[in-house]
Design a protein around this motif. Structure first.
Motif, mmCIF file in Angstrom:
data_model
loop_
_atom_site.group_PDB
_atom_site.id
_atom_site.type_symbol
_atom_site.label_atom_id
_atom_site.label_comp_id
_atom_site.label_asym_id
_atom_site.label_seq_id
_atom_site.Cartn_x
_atom_site.Cartn_y
_atom_site.Cartn_z
ATOM 1 N N LEU A 93 0.820 -1.207 0.000
ATOM 2 C CA LEU A 93 0.000 0.000 0.000
ATOM 3 C C LEU A 93 0.858 1.263 0.000
ATOM 4 C CD1 LEU A 93 -2.971 -0.859 2.376
ATOM 5 C CD2 LEU A 93 -2.932 -0.821 -0.106
ATOM 6 N N LYS A 94 1.968 1.223 0.731
ATOM 7 C CA LYS A 94 2.865 2.381 0.781
ATOM 8 C C LYS A 94 3.402 2.710 -0.611
ATOM 9 C CE LYS A 94 6.971 4.096 3.128
ATOM 10 N NZ LYS A 94 8.059 3.796 4.058
ATOM 11 N N ALA A 95 3.761 1.674 -1.379
ATOM 12 C CA ALA A 95 4.267 1.883 -2.740
ATOM 13 C C ALA A 95 3.182 2.462 -3.649
ATOM 14 C CB ALA A 95 4.802 0.566 -3.312
ATOM 15 N N LEU A 96 1.968 1.943 -3.556
ATOM 16 C CA LEU A 96 0.859 2.454 -4.365
ATOM 17 C C LEU A 96 0.498 3.878 -3.946
ATOM 18 C CD1 LEU A 96 -1.364 -0.746 -4.470
ATOM 19 C CD2 LEU A 96 -0.134 0.296 -6.397
ATOM 20 N N PHE A 97 0.518 4.149 -2.636
ATOM 21 C CA PHE A 97 0.239 5.490 -2.129
ATOM 22 C C PHE A 97 1.240 6.486 -2.699
ATOM 23 C CE2 PHE A 97 0.053 8.975 0.900
ATOM 24 C CZ PHE A 97 -1.284 9.035 1.243
ATOM 25 N N ALA A 98 2.513 6.096 -2.696
ATOM 26 C CA ALA A 98 3.571 6.977 -3.210
ATOM 27 C C ALA A 98 3.357 7.278 -4.696
ATOM 28 C CB ALA A 98 4.936 6.349 -2.975
ATOM 29 N N LYS A 99 3.026 6.268 -5.477
ATOM 30 C CA LYS A 99 2.815 6.473 -6.915
ATOM 31 C C LYS A 99 1.609 7.368 -7.182
ATOM 32 C CE LYS A 99 4.911 2.111 -8.278
ATOM 33 N NZ LYS A 99 4.672 0.747 -8.779
ATOM 34 N N LEU A 100 0.500 7.102 -6.474
ATOM 35 C CA LEU A 100 -0.712 7.885 -6.689
ATOM 36 C C LEU A 100 -0.607 9.292 -6.097
ATOM 37 C CD1 LEU A 100 -3.313 5.068 -6.077
ATOM 38 C CD2 LEU A 100 -3.024 6.354 -8.204
ATOM 39 N N SER A 101 0.367 9.510 -5.215
ATOM 40 C CA SER A 101 0.555 10.824 -4.572
ATOM 41 C C SER A 101 1.124 11.881 -5.501
ATOM 42 C CB SER A 101 1.483 10.686 -3.360
ATOM 43 O OG SER A 101 0.860 9.953 -2.346
ATOM 44 N N GLU A 102 1.706 11.460 -6.619
ATOM 45 C CA GLU A 102 2.306 12.427 -7.544
ATOM 46 C C GLU A 102 1.247 13.409 -8.026
ATOM 47 O OE1 GLU A 102 4.291 12.475 -11.924
ATOM 48 O OE2 GLU A 102 4.698 10.736 -10.683
ATOM 49 N N GLY A 103 1.387 14.662 -7.635
ATOM 50 C CA GLY A 103 0.440 15.698 -8.024
ATOM 51 C C GLY A 103 -0.886 15.635 -7.289
#
Length: 137
Positions: A93-103
């Motif tokens: 989830l942390k990895a997906l959160f980081a990717k979706l956090s862009e912008g």
């Protein structure tokens, strides 16, 4: 394994809505009120009879819902449906959160809470995402 489902947010009528959907789709409905959850000691009296989580599963149809529980935030049309990532490990989830956090507008940083790990954001396209893992492990 992480999976994504729709998550609906209601204005105090989650139980009635989910019972209606169960009558439409059949299947199994699980529903938990704030007063029957570990959240009861963390929430004001006005929230105790609201639904903190519900899930309807009927064949290939599955979605979750709750009542709007953020008293400090205004419920706005458009932020009452979101995509809910759950069931994976905290690291997934942390990895997906980081990717979706862009912008994105991060409304709730991914962090430990009394029921596991939780975070939420509105991505750069305005889509609301919620993340949940049972533990940080």
């Amino acid at each position: 394994m992480t999976h994504v489902t729709a998550y609906l947010l209601f204005d105090g009528n989650c139980q009635a809505a989910m019972e209606f959907y169960k009558a439409c789709f059949g299947g199994e409905l699980s529903l938990t009120k704030v007063k029957d959850s570990p959240a009861k000691d963390h929430m004001p009296a006005v929230q105790q009879n609201k639904t903190i989580n519900s899930k309807l599963k009927s064949g290939n149809i599955e979605f979750s819902a709750s009542d709007w529980l953020r008293l400090e935030r205004t419920r706005v049309h458009g932020n009452t449906v979101c995509l809910y990532l759950s069931g994976g490990t905290f690291l997934e989830l942390k990895a997906l959160f980081a990717k979706l956090s862009e912008g994105a507008e991060i409304t709730d940083p991914l962090t430990d809470v009394f029921y596991g790990a939780y975070g939420a954001l509105n991505d750069r396209f305005g889509v609301r995402w919620m993340f949940r893992a049972d533990t940080r492990e």
